[in-house]
Design a protein around this motif. Structure first.
Motif, PDB file in Angstrom:
ATOM      1  N   GLY A  49      -6.574  -0.455  -1.973  1.00  0.00           N
ATOM      2  CA  GLY A  49      -5.608  -0.461  -0.854  1.00  0.00           C
ATOM      3  C   GLY A  49      -4.368  -1.282  -1.188  1.00  0.00           C
ATOM      4  O   GLY A  49      -3.648  -1.716  -0.289  1.00  0.00           O
ATOM      5  N   HIS A  50      -4.122  -1.535  -2.525  1.00  0.00           N
ATOM      6  CA  HIS A  50      -2.962  -2.308  -3.011  1.00  0.00           C
ATOM      7  C   HIS A  50      -2.930  -3.725  -2.447  1.00  0.00           C
ATOM      8  O   HIS A  50      -1.878  -4.269  -2.131  1.00  0.00           O
ATOM      9  CB  HIS A  50      -1.637  -1.590  -2.687  1.00  0.00           C
ATOM     10  CG  HIS A  50      -1.469  -0.318  -3.454  1.00  0.00           C
ATOM     11  ND1 HIS A  50      -0.255   0.342  -3.517  1.00  0.00           N
ATOM     12  CD2 HIS A  50      -2.346   0.434  -4.163  1.00  0.00           C
ATOM     13  CE1 HIS A  50      -0.409   1.444  -4.243  1.00  0.00           C
ATOM     14  NE2 HIS A  50      -1.671   1.515  -4.633  1.00  0.00           N
ATOM     15  N   TYR A  60       0.833  -1.223   0.000  1.00  0.00           N
ATOM     16  CA  TYR A  60       0.000   0.000   0.000  1.00  0.00           C
ATOM     17  C   TYR A  60       0.854   1.253   0.000  1.00  0.00           C
ATOM     18  O   TYR A  60       0.455   2.301  -0.459  1.00  0.00           O
ATOM     19  CB  TYR A  60      -0.956   0.005   1.212  1.00  0.00           C
ATOM     20  CG  TYR A  60      -0.234   0.109   2.537  1.00  0.00           C
ATOM     21  CD1 TYR A  60       0.028   1.351   3.143  1.00  0.00           C
ATOM     22  CD2 TYR A  60       0.218  -1.042   3.176  1.00  0.00           C
ATOM     23  CE1 TYR A  60       0.707   1.429   4.335  1.00  0.00           C
ATOM     24  CE2 TYR A  60       0.891  -0.971   4.361  1.00  0.00           C
ATOM     25  CZ  TYR A  60       1.148   0.275   4.949  1.00  0.00           C
ATOM     26  OH  TYR A  60       1.845   0.350   6.110  1.00  0.00           O
ATOM     27  N   SER A  61       2.120   1.152   0.526  1.00  0.00           N
ATOM     28  CA  SER A  61       2.948   2.357   0.601  1.00  0.00           C
ATOM     29  C   SER A  61       3.941   2.447  -0.561  1.00  0.00           C
ATOM     30  O   SER A  61       4.830   3.285  -0.565  1.00  0.00           O
ATOM     31  CB  SER A  61       3.701   2.370   1.933  1.00  0.00           C
ATOM     32  OG  SER A  61       4.505   1.212   1.989  1.00  0.00           O
TER      33      SER A  61
END
Ligand code: C2E
Ligand code: MG
Ligand code: MG
Length: 640
Positions: free
Chosen positions: A136-137, A61-62
């Motif tokens: 949200g990947h 997500y990051s």
């Protein structure tokens, strides 16, 4: 989902050990090796990206989404590629790859190409692709995800079909290794489908591939462990590779002639050291080429892109070769022949190997000249051999076999024995040369048939003509070395003799010295036949290298001195001493002796002086047909 990467890490460590072993070893440049190397590296690649994909998953997500996509595409793509590579590798284990044309090879890539395209476009296809990421990947399977399993399953199934189709031509080891690979990867695929977080797919691949390496691709499969050069098994793939690339080449063959003598004189261990020293000479002298140990005492150097060998170049090579090679503490003079086999005018590896096989069989008989160019000459010999082989088969099938008898006399010129000698005739070929035909029958597995037909004829002749009443010492029947290695020989001979009620004291079996190689089996046969009252003669004593111990160990009734020793003794004084020594020795140990090849009065006088018991040769008579023999025997007054 939380992935368990522990299995992957351990498998990666294990696979890296395999890779290190693989990189360090001598390799055979061949299709099979290229596919195996590609498969190995593809497997390392997929394991690494499997681990990376699992590690970054919680942080996806990051991260920029493209990185996560790329890692997953590389991982899944390499798994798919390994499926295709495994199929290709399996095909190179059989003839399947060589027999496919370009079109068929391209067809086998279609499932992979389709999945690879789907993977490449997966970021655009989103849910319709193989996988996608939520907002949200989070990694999710797309509609096409199943194609991954279908493609792999297709390749596994195709490999299985290939193996099954060629199962008869494959060794059990190859079959077992490939089936182990397939069953391991298949089991892992099922587990992976049920428990995706376990990541066992790449692990199973790594373990199964390591198994393939240690069983099928380890150096001992194509490198001779004693000399550390290529072994015979490496030759066919090397040749295939050169023929595939349409490169011309020459194979120089180095048979170490009479090495048996050396082993005999200095012992096997020293003999081995000499062989190692000869191999290192080849490696030193031809570092850029493939040095091979083609058979125990036959070496080869395969030179691509060299000028075709000529007789002159072979003589030059022969002249440049050192004469002596080292064992631990001693130097030994080696008698090395060189045979040049050029690839020109040879159409494929099979034909090349057939020529080589012929060269090697010449070497075994130690009849090779110092240098030989295996060109038209060898080919015409191969054709002659083929014609002789066919004639031999026809003669054996159509009762084209006759037995001639050569009279044997004592020094007072009295007829005392006979030797039965086979004569083969084929209407198309004419009379077959006896020695060559017997040797050919030994090589192509027909010597038992030949031997049995001869024995039937001899026993029938004795029965029909009541030869036991002629007062002969023996009638000798030759047994070949190969016959003496057959477990059923004694039984079969006893059966034939019983059929004609042949008196065992009249029949003697002549065994050449080479037969004494398989001493245990021979001993059993001799014990069995001697117990039934038959005699044994040691034939061709003094030809090549004589092993006196055989006379002591085996129950021989009589020794036949080879004609070559007699003929050489007439020319050479040292051989004369040898002949005298042999005759004295046989007398001292109480063995009867026959000398073959007596052609002149002078030879007869010499052998009488030396106390040889019996004489055989053209001086008395050539081998005679049964009818001519009956007349001869009558003239000698032995038979009324
Ligand atoms: P061998 O058993 O040593 O037989 C003696 C050979 O020397 C015979 O050749 C014979 O014709 C030849 N010979 C005898 N005296 C003279 C001579 O004074 N001058 C010359 N130039 N030659 C002489 P042959 O019949 O051609 O047989 C060659 C070999 O073939 C035999 O050598 C034996 O090893 C093998 N052979 C022959 N018949 C049979 C058979 O029935 N079975 C098996 N297994 N081998 C056989
Ligand atoms: Mg003989
Ligand atoms: Mg002989």
């Amino acid at each position: 989902m939380t992935y368990t990467i522990d299995f992957c890490v351990i498998s990666l460590a294990f696979l890296m050990v395999t890779v290190i072993f693989y990189l360090r070893q001598m390799k055979v440049p061949s299709r099979r090796n290229s596919f195996f190397a590609a498969l190995l590296f593809c497997c390392v690649f997929s394991l690494v990206f499997d681990i990376v994909a699992a590690v970054i998953d919680p942080y996806a997500y990051s991260m920029p989404l493209w990185i996560v996509y790329v890692v997953n595409i590389l991982f899944l793509g390499s798994v798919q590629l390994s499926g295709l590579l495994f199929l290709l590798y399996t095909m190179t284990l059989t003839d399947a790859y060589a027999s496919m044309d370009k079109q068929q090879r391209r067809l086998s890539c279609i499932p992979f190409a389709f999945t690879a395209l789907a993977l490449l476009f997966t970021p655009l296809l989103k849910q319709n692709g193989i996988f996608y990421f939520t907002d949200g990947h989070v990694y999710q399977h797309g509609i096409l995800h199943l194609t991954l399993y279908v493609t792999i399953a297709f390749y596994m199934f195709a490999a299985l079909v290939v193996m099954f189709h060629h199962r008869k031509a494959l060794s059990k080891t190859k079959l077992l290794a490939v089936i182990s690979f397939l069953s391991t990867t298949f089991a892992a695929m099922l587990v992976q489908m049920l428990h995706p977080y376990l990541l066992v797919n790449s692990m199973a691949n790594a373990l199964a591939l390591s198994l393939i390496y240690y069983v099928l691709e380890a150096p001992s499969n194509h490198v001779d462990t004693m000399t550390e050069i290529y072994n015979r098994a490496a030759l066919p793939p090397l040749l295939q590779d050169l023929f595939d690339q349409k490169r011309r080449f020459t194979l120089f063959v180095f048979p170490l002639r009479s090495f048996r003598l050396i082993n005999h004189a200095i012992g096997m261990r020293n003999g081995d050291s000499v062989i190692v020293d000869f191999a290192s000479y080849l490696k030193r002298t031809y570092p850029k080429y493939y040095c091979l140990r083609l058979a125990g005492t036959v070496f080869g150097v395969l030179m691509p892109e060299c000028e075709p060998a000529t007789l002159e170049s072979l003589w030059n090579m022969h002249g440049a070769m050192p004469h002596e090679f080292k064992a631990d503490k001693l130097c030994v003079e080696l008698d090395v022949a060189i045979v040049g086999v050029n690839s020109e005018n040879v159409k494929d590896p099979e034909e090349f190997l057939a020529i080589l096989e012929n060269v090697l069989s010449l070497g075994r008989e130690e009849r090779l000249p110092a240098v030989l160019l295996a060109d038209a000459d060898i080919r015409s010999r191969m054709q002659e051999r083929k014609a002789l082989e066919l004639a031999l088969l026809r003669a054996l099938d159509n009762d084209g076999l006759q037995v001639y008898y050569q009279p044997i006399h004592n020094c007072d010129k009295k007829l005392v024995a006979l030797e039965a000698l086979v004569r083969l005739y084929d209407p198309e070929y004419g009379p077959l040369p006896t020695q060559e035909a017997v040797e050919l029958a030994e090589e192509n597995g027909n010597i038992d048939r030949l031997g049995q037909q001869v024995l039937h004829k001899v026993c029938r002749f004795i029965q029909e003509n009541k030869a036991e009443a002629w007062g002969l010492d023996h009638i000798g029947v030759n047994l070949s070395a190969v016959q003496c290695m057959q477990p059923g020989l004694a039984d079969s001979n006893l059966r034939i003799c019983a059929q004609y009620v042949t008196p065992s004291s009249l029949l003697a079996f002549e065994i050449t010295e080479t037969a004494t190689g398989s001493i245990d089996m021979l001993h059993l046969h001799m014990e069995c036949l001697c117990a039934a009252g038959f005699f044994f003669l040691l034939d061709d004593f003094g030809k090549g290298y004589a092993n006196i111990s055989h006379i002591a160990y085996l129950p021989f009734h009589c020794v036949k001195i080879d004609k070559a020793l007699l003929w050489e003794a007439m020319e050479d004084e040292s051989k004369l001493f040898l002949l005298h020594g042999v005759a004295d020795l046989l007398q001292e140990i109480g063995l009867k002796s026959v000398c073959e090849g007596v052609e002149t009065q002078e030879q007869l006088a010499l052998l009488r002086e030396y106390g040889v018991s019996m004489l055989q040769g053209y001086y008395f008579s050539k081998p005679l047909s049964p009818e001519a023999l009956l007349a001869y025997v009558q003239a000698q007054g032995v038979r009324s």
